[in-house]
Design a protein around this motif. Structure first.
Motif, PDB file in Angstrom:
ATOM      1  N   ASN A 104       0.849  -1.192   0.000  1.00  0.00           N
ATOM      2  CA  ASN A 104       0.000   0.000   0.000  1.00  0.00           C
ATOM      3  C   ASN A 104       0.882   1.239   0.000  1.00  0.00           C
ATOM      4  OD1 ASN A 104      -2.394  -1.510   0.242  1.00  0.00           O
ATOM      5  ND2 ASN A 104      -2.344  -1.442   2.474  1.00  0.00           N
ATOM      6  N   SER A 122      -9.630   6.672  -0.333  1.00  0.00           N
ATOM      7  CA  SER A 122      -8.932   5.496  -0.848  1.00  0.00           C
ATOM      8  C   SER A 122      -9.338   5.136  -2.271  1.00  0.00           C
ATOM      9  CB  SER A 122      -9.185   4.294   0.071  1.00  0.00           C
ATOM     10  OG  SER A 122     -10.575   3.966   0.111  1.00  0.00           O
ATOM     11  N   HIS A 124      -8.012   1.639  -5.020  1.00  0.00           N
ATOM     12  CA  HIS A 124      -7.024   0.579  -5.254  1.00  0.00           C
ATOM     13  C   HIS A 124      -6.353   0.783  -6.611  1.00  0.00           C
ATOM     14  CE1 HIS A 124      -9.009  -2.130  -8.282  1.00  0.00           C
ATOM     15  NE2 HIS A 124     -10.125  -1.630  -7.788  1.00  0.00           N
ATOM     16  N   PHE A 170      -4.487   1.444  -2.399  1.00  0.00           N
ATOM     17  CA  PHE A 170      -4.466   0.062  -1.931  1.00  0.00           C
ATOM     18  C   PHE A 170      -4.018  -0.913  -3.011  1.00  0.00           C
ATOM     19  CE2 PHE A 170      -7.952   1.326   1.213  1.00  0.00           C
ATOM     20  CZ  PHE A 170      -7.099   1.302   2.301  1.00  0.00           C
ATOM     21  N   GLU A 173      -6.764  -5.305  -4.037  1.00  0.00           N
ATOM     22  CA  GLU A 173      -8.227  -5.263  -3.926  1.00  0.00           C
ATOM     23  C   GLU A 173      -8.854  -6.379  -4.748  1.00  0.00           C
ATOM     24  OE1 GLU A 173     -12.349  -4.270  -5.164  1.00  0.00           O
ATOM     25  OE2 GLU A 173     -10.569  -4.513  -6.426  1.00  0.00           O
ATOM     26  N   GLU A 174      -8.324  -6.584  -5.937  1.00  0.00           N
ATOM     27  CA  GLU A 174      -8.895  -7.588  -6.833  1.00  0.00           C
ATOM     28  C   GLU A 174      -8.774  -9.003  -6.276  1.00  0.00           C
ATOM     29  OE1 GLU A 174     -10.624  -6.808  -9.290  1.00  0.00           O
ATOM     30  OE2 GLU A 174      -9.921  -4.944 -10.210  1.00  0.00           O
ATOM     31  N   HIS A 177      -9.554  -7.512  -1.260  1.00  0.00           N
ATOM     32  CA  HIS A 177      -9.483  -6.345  -0.365  1.00  0.00           C
ATOM     33  C   HIS A 177      -8.363  -6.464   0.666  1.00  0.00           C
ATOM     34  CE1 HIS A 177     -14.145  -6.575  -1.000  1.00  0.00           C
ATOM     35  NE2 HIS A 177     -13.524  -6.213  -2.110  1.00  0.00           N
ATOM     36  N   ALA A 180      -6.699  -3.058   1.999  1.00  0.00           N
ATOM     37  CA  ALA A 180      -7.507  -2.375   3.006  1.00  0.00           C
ATOM     38  C   ALA A 180      -7.439  -3.112   4.340  1.00  0.00           C
ATOM     39  CB  ALA A 180      -8.949  -2.259   2.526  1.00  0.00           C
ATOM     40  N   ASN A 199     -14.323   6.099  -0.603  1.00  0.00           N
ATOM     41  CA  ASN A 199     -13.658   5.165  -1.507  1.00  0.00           C
ATOM     42  C   ASN A 199     -14.118   5.374  -2.948  1.00  0.00           C
ATOM     43  OD1 ASN A 199     -11.967   2.880  -2.088  1.00  0.00           O
ATOM     44  ND2 ASN A 199     -13.785   1.599  -2.190  1.00  0.00           N
ATOM     45  N   ASP A 201     -13.914   3.753  -6.867  1.00  0.00           N
ATOM     46  CA  ASP A 201     -13.594   2.553  -7.655  1.00  0.00           C
ATOM     47  C   ASP A 201     -14.454   2.555  -8.918  1.00  0.00           C
ATOM     48  OD1 ASP A 201     -12.792   0.090  -8.565  1.00  0.00           O
ATOM     49  OD2 ASP A 201     -13.104  -0.953  -6.658  1.00  0.00           O
ATOM     50  N   SER A 258     -15.864  -3.513  -2.780  1.00  0.00           N
ATOM     51  CA  SER A 258     -14.569  -2.838  -2.904  1.00  0.00           C
ATOM     52  C   SER A 258     -13.996  -2.615  -1.507  1.00  0.00           C
ATOM     53  CB  SER A 258     -14.728  -1.510  -3.667  1.00  0.00           C
ATOM     54  OG  SER A 258     -13.461  -0.923  -3.954  1.00  0.00           O
ATOM     55  N   ASP A 259     -12.905  -1.861  -1.421  1.00  0.00           N
ATOM     56  CA  ASP A 259     -12.161  -1.764  -0.171  1.00  0.00           C
ATOM     57  C   ASP A 259     -12.951  -1.158   0.986  1.00  0.00           C
ATOM     58  OD1 ASP A 259      -9.563  -2.837  -0.912  1.00  0.00           O
ATOM     59  OD2 ASP A 259      -9.409  -1.123  -2.260  1.00  0.00           O
TER      60      ASP A 259
END
Length: 318
Positions: A104, A122, A124, A170, A173-174, A177, A180, A199, A201, A258-259
């Motif tokens: 991160n 945040s 990712h 971050f 994530e994929e 997560h 995070a 967040n 995304d 997501s995160d």
């Protein structure tokens, strides 16, 4: 070395200072350097980064670029640098994979009134990498979110926030997560003092000129703050995708998508901005050329405005 030289070339070609600010915002909208916004997405989704899969050379190149942008903006690290390394195990079906070198990138802009209270902004930066010879470039998912986060940081550097704003790019994530989770588990600041996770995304394209804000079902006091930010935007802001609707598919509820899910699990309020899936979602065709520059710039202004309004009203969240 070859890949590092390629990144240096990318930075020289697409660096924000090579562009002038463009696009006039709506009256009452937050200021934005839209050329820098697009430069960030274009660099992070370039073929040379090969989809930024966790642990890959492309991921390392993305880390160098994001750290450089943090430094350019004036985001302060919590320690000697922005790097927060972590390791994790990914379990997909019966396949277990060890990731010993995920990373991160985390920094902050100190609050001028309530430095002891935090908002984490945040996005990712990882994506799917190369699969069966095809690079999944991840322009919308989620180079766009990282670029929007950097735009928010640039705004707060010029307009000091009341609360301390943490900026977290971050990793992994994929894969579940994991970035995070690593931050919430071992944050370099009191995680109990985080009032909100904001967040981003997938925020750069939508054929309906709309974006969703999820999380207000859990924290209704967020609704008027989102409405205030939306009032000066030409983008339609929809509330939803944060509850289980009878008859709807499971992925219609984005609470765990997501995160922000990790913050929600920790009892921290979240507000998640993202577009609905499009034809290029998780496809090699999610490239910079598919981004809608006008829509993306307007969304980024919306997100900057939302972040500013949230910072001024963190004490009202309940």
């Amino acid at each position: 070395m070859k890949n590092l030289l390629a990144l240096i070339g990318l930075i020289s070609l697409f660096a924000p200072n090579a562009f002038a600010a463009s696009a006039t915002p709506l009256a009452g909208a937050a200021p934005l350097d839209s050329a820098t916004l697009l430069a960030d997405v274009r660099t992070l989704s370039a073929p040379e980064l090969a989809g930024r899969r966790t642990g890959s050379e492309g991921s390392k190149m993305a880390q160098v670029y994001i750290a450089r942008r943090f430094e350019q903006i004036g985001i302060k690290p919590f320690g000697a640098n922005y790097a927060m390394p972590f390791a994790f195990t990914s379990l997909r079906g019966q396949v277990k994979t060890e990731y010993p070198a995920a990373l991160n990138l985390v920094g902050h802009i100190r609050g001028s009134v309530h430095p002891e209270r935090y908002m984490v902004v945040s996005a990712h930066y990882d994506h799917l990498g190369v699969q069966k010879g095809a690079a999944y470039l991840g322009a919308d998912d989620n180079a766009s979110g990282v670029a929007a986060m950097l735009a928010v940081a640039a705004y707060f550097k010029q307009n000091p926030p009341q609360n301390t704003i943490v900026f977290a790019a971050f990793d992994a994530e994929e894969l579940g997560h994991h970035g995070a989770r690593a931050l919430v588990k071992a944050a370099p600041f009191p995680i109990a003092n985080v009032a909100l996770n904001l967040n981003f995304d997938m925020v750069s394209r939508n054929d309906k000129n709309e974006i969703y804000a999820a999380g207000t079902r859990y924290t209704p006091s967020l609704k008027p703050l989102v409405a205030k930010a939306a009032a000066s935007s030409s983008v339609k802001v929809r509330l939803g995708h944060d509850s289980k609707v009878p008859g709807a598919p499971p992925d219609d509820d984005w609470t765990g998508q997501s995160d922000h899910a990790v913050f929600h699990e920790a009892g921290i309020a979240f507000l998640y901005f993202g577009v609905e899936d499009h034809a290029d979602y998780h496809q090699p065709s999610d490239s910079f050329e598919k981004i809608d520059p006008t829509f993306f710039a307007e969304v980024a202004r919306l997100l900057v405005s939302a972040a500013a309004i949230l910072d001024q009203n963190l004490d009202t969240l309940k």
